[in-house]
Design an enzyme around this catalytic site. Structure first.
Site, short mmCIF file in Angstrom:
data_model
loop_
_atom_site.label_atom_id
_atom_site.label_comp_id
_atom_site.label_asym_id
_atom_site.label_seq_id
_atom_site.Cartn_x
_atom_site.Cartn_y
_atom_site.Cartn_z
N CYS A 1 -23.31 4.80 -46.14
CA CYS A 1 -22.62 4.49 -44.91
C CYS A 1 -21.12 4.31 -45.14
CB CYS A 1 -23.22 3.25 -44.26
SG CYS A 1 -22.79 3.11 -42.52
N ASP A 2 -20.37 4.43 -44.05
CA ASP A 2 -18.92 4.61 -44.06
C ASP A 2 -18.14 3.79 -45.09
OD1 ASP A 2 -19.69 6.05 -41.88
OD2 ASP A 2 -18.42 5.04 -40.44
N LYS A 3 -18.21 2.46 -45.02
CA LYS A 3 -17.34 1.63 -45.85
C LYS A 3 -17.83 1.53 -47.28
CE LYS A 3 -15.32 1.21 -42.03
NZ LYS A 3 -16.36 1.97 -41.31
N CYS B 1 -24.33 9.82 -40.84
CA CYS B 1 -24.02 10.50 -39.58
C CYS B 1 -23.54 11.93 -39.81
CB CYS B 1 -22.98 9.69 -38.81
SG CYS B 1 -23.54 8.04 -38.39
N CYS C 1 -28.60 5.89 -43.23
CA CYS C 1 -27.55 6.26 -44.18
C CYS C 1 -27.91 5.89 -45.62
CB CYS C 1 -26.24 5.55 -43.84
SG CYS C 1 -25.94 5.28 -42.10
N SER D 1 -14.07 5.23 -34.94
CA SER D 1 -15.07 5.91 -35.73
C SER D 1 -14.61 7.33 -36.01
CB SER D 1 -16.39 5.96 -34.96
OG SER D 1 -17.26 6.93 -35.49
N GLU E 1 -14.06 -0.73 -34.97
CA GLU E 1 -14.04 0.62 -34.43
C GLU E 1 -14.39 0.58 -32.94
OE1 GLU E 1 -15.30 3.22 -38.38
OE2 GLU E 1 -16.73 2.98 -36.74
N ASP F 1 -22.17 1.02 -39.36
CA ASP F 1 -21.38 1.04 -38.13
C ASP F 1 -22.18 1.48 -36.91
OD1 ASP F 1 -19.44 0.32 -39.87
OD2 ASP F 1 -18.16 2.07 -39.56
#
Length: 574
Positions: free
Chosen positions: A129-131, A201, A56, A477, A451, A88
């Site tokens: 990445c996500d956060k 992702c 990521c 997720s 998650e 994650d």
């Protein structure tokens, strides 16, 4: 460098670069090779979440160099720095996931401290990445210096047995393997082929969802969220962002001018229309908190209920984020929503223009199946919906994109942590028809609100996607699919009803009506509440302990500080 003059009398960097009292500060800058002209120019923080933890983030350093080139071309002096991420995909399914949501706050806080400490005049942030996406956007709104957000880009899909695959297919492969539906060799081949490049992702999971949010909010350049990470054409957007940040300094257009309530509503609309991650129900309220706007889970879910679902993206749909890019990206989704009367077109963006102006020349592509016309939507209700009832007085959230059955009733099978539930699923000790309850996984109780992708993927991989349901005060997720309800509030750790459940209690879920109830009387719930005792978790020191002391409810964004409601000054005006 162009001979552009900027008035530093009102810029934060005057405290470190102007006048005799800043001589020592300037000496530090000279030591890094800066010239007198560069020191006299505005200082632009270029923050990335680059690291070698996961694909990521791996391309972000390259992209940051393009941003710096653009800043220099616009007459500014870029100062690159990095902050953390917790990825994650690697943290999932074990205690490491307790670090994930906490990292959002650390990213925002550390970015704030770096900018404050060095008196930067503007900020360009790159995240993968996500956060890290909401973390940087939170910092931008909190600091309120001119800012532009850049997504690092999606990963390209892998190929397995002739089909496009993403990381979620690997998680689900674990479930298939446990059910003897996939061999050791097949699982090994899948894990080796699912992720062929750098990038985040590849479905409409949390990273791509929040990338869409960045454009919908107006904090990102139009079209910048779509280009896959490996494509060097991403660098063009990065360079443009560097140049545009200098224009924002000149015009003094700031994040809180852009992130209004209307802009937050636009972001929620785009999440719903794309079947995005339920995590948006956490991150949008958290961003709103930074600029003093009351915008909680109820507000987000109200928008989800009246927004059509028009983008057929994984995990609920067929296509990857790269496929969305191939037909024109988020501008196409936004243009269709705007023309259909869903978006607020008058919201200003980092281009200095409104959304309507940005989308003026965008045309809907025919002969493609990724994005539907609003009038022919996949469903009239957004891909994510909110639930309330005696089991979730403060609300809960579920992704319904791609689901056919929106009702489920069954007996509770209660677990006090995710690991126990995952073991029960993988060893097939859960009965079909059960409602799996995983509690004490909320922001305070986890701590960290993990998650549950490992568990939900194992359920789906065994073919149980529509045969069991799962509810939790934790979260899911963006890659989760099936009847999985998260953010149940109040959480068990503060005495919420989910903490009062017993094995066999009948739970009723109705995503059409938006209800989540347990068949227990008020008297019985009250009796159990009086007998309930708080649980002690294993994190009694360190960062995760500190987080648990300050974090608020999921319905308000799981934030750890009061935001703009309580501030006495704004950094940009120091």
């Amino acid at each position: 460098m162009p001979a552009v003059k900027f008035d530093k009398s009102k810029l934060p960097s005057r405290h470190t670069t102007v006048g005799p009292t800043s001589a020592a500060h300037r000496a530090m800058l000279y030591a890094m090779g800066l010239t007198e002209q560069e020191i006299a120019a505005p200082l632009v923080g270029v923050v990335t979440t680059w690291n070698e933890a996961a694909p990521c983030n791996i391309t972000l350093s390259r992209q940051a160099q393009a941003v710096k080139k653009g800043v220099k071309a616009g007459g500014g002096t870029p100062r690159e720095f990095t902050t953390i991420t917790v990825t994650d995909g690697i943290a999932m399914g074990h205690q490491g996931m307790k670090s994930s949501l906490v990292s959002r706050e650390v990213i925002a806080d550390s970015t704030e401290l770096t900018v404050r400490g060095h008196c930067y005049d503007a900020l360009v942030g790159l995240a993968g990445c996500d956060k890290s996406l909401p973390g940087l956007m939170m910092a931008m709104v909190r600091l309120n210096v001119p800012s532009i957000f850049i997504y690092g880009g999606t990963i390209l899909p892998g190929k397995f047995q002739g089909k496009d695959v993403t990381i979620v297919d690997v998680f689900e492969g674990v479930g298939k393997h446990a059910a003897k539906k996939m061999s050791d060799d097949e699982l090994k081949l899948l894990e080796q082929s699912a992720l062929p490049t750098g990038g985040s992702c590849g479905g409409q999971y949390t990273a791509n969802t929040m990338a869409c949010v960045s454009e919908a909010l107006g904090l990102a350049l139009p079209g910048s969220a779509g280009t896959p990470a490996p494509y060097e054409s991403r660098d063009r957007y990065c360079e443009q962002a560097g140049e545009q940040i200098m224009n924002l300094i000149k015009s003094n257009l700031r994040p809180r001018d852009i992130v209004t309530r209307k802009a937050l509503e636009n972001a929620a609309i785009v999440v719903a229309a794309t079947g995005g991650s339920t995590n948006a129900g956490l991150h949008l309220p958290a961003i709103a908190n930074e600029c003093g706007i009351d915008f909680d889970l109820d507000d987000v879910c109200a928008i989800f209920r009246k927004t059509p679902y028009i983008a057929d993206l994984m995990p609920g749909g067929k296509y990857t984020a790269a496929d969305l890019y191939g037909v024109g990206g988020i501008p196409i989704v936004m243009k269709e929503l705007l023309d259909a009367g869903y978006l607020h077109g008058d919201c200003i963006t980092v281009t200095g223009k409104t959304i309507t102006q940005n989308l003026k020349n965008v045309k809907f592509p025919e002969n493609q199946k990724v994005i539907y016309r609003a009038k022919n939507a996949l469903s009239k209700t957004g891909g994510v919906v909110g639930l309330k009832g005696n089991l979730a007085p403060d609300g809960a959230i579920v992704k319904v994109a791609g689901m056919k059955n929106l009702k489920f009733s069954g007996p509770a099978r209660v677990f006090e942590r995710e690991e126990d539930a995952l073991t029960a699923v993988l060893t097939q000790k859960v009965k079909l028809g059960d409602v799996i309850v995983i509690r004490y996984e909320g922001p305070k109780g986890g701590p960290g609100m993990r998650e549950m992708l490992s568990t939900t993927s194992a359920i789906y991989g065994q073919g149980w996607g529509d045969k069991v349901a799962l509810i939790t005060d934790g979260r899911f997720s963006g890659g989760t699919r099936g009847f999985c309800i998260g953010h149940v509030g109040p959480e068990a750790a503060v005495g919420g009803p989910i903490g009062l459940l017993k094995n066999g209690d009948i739970i009723d879920i109705d995503a059409e009506k938006g209800t989540l109830d347990v068949r227990l009387s008020k008297a019985e719930l009250e009796k159990r509440r009086k007998a309930w005792k708080p649980r002690t978790h294993d994190y009694q020191s360190g960062t995760i302990w500190k987080y648990a002391q300050t974090v608020g409810p999921a319905s308000k964004g799981a934030v750890t500080q009061p935001g703009a409601h309580a501030e006495t000054h704004v950094y940009a005006d120091i």
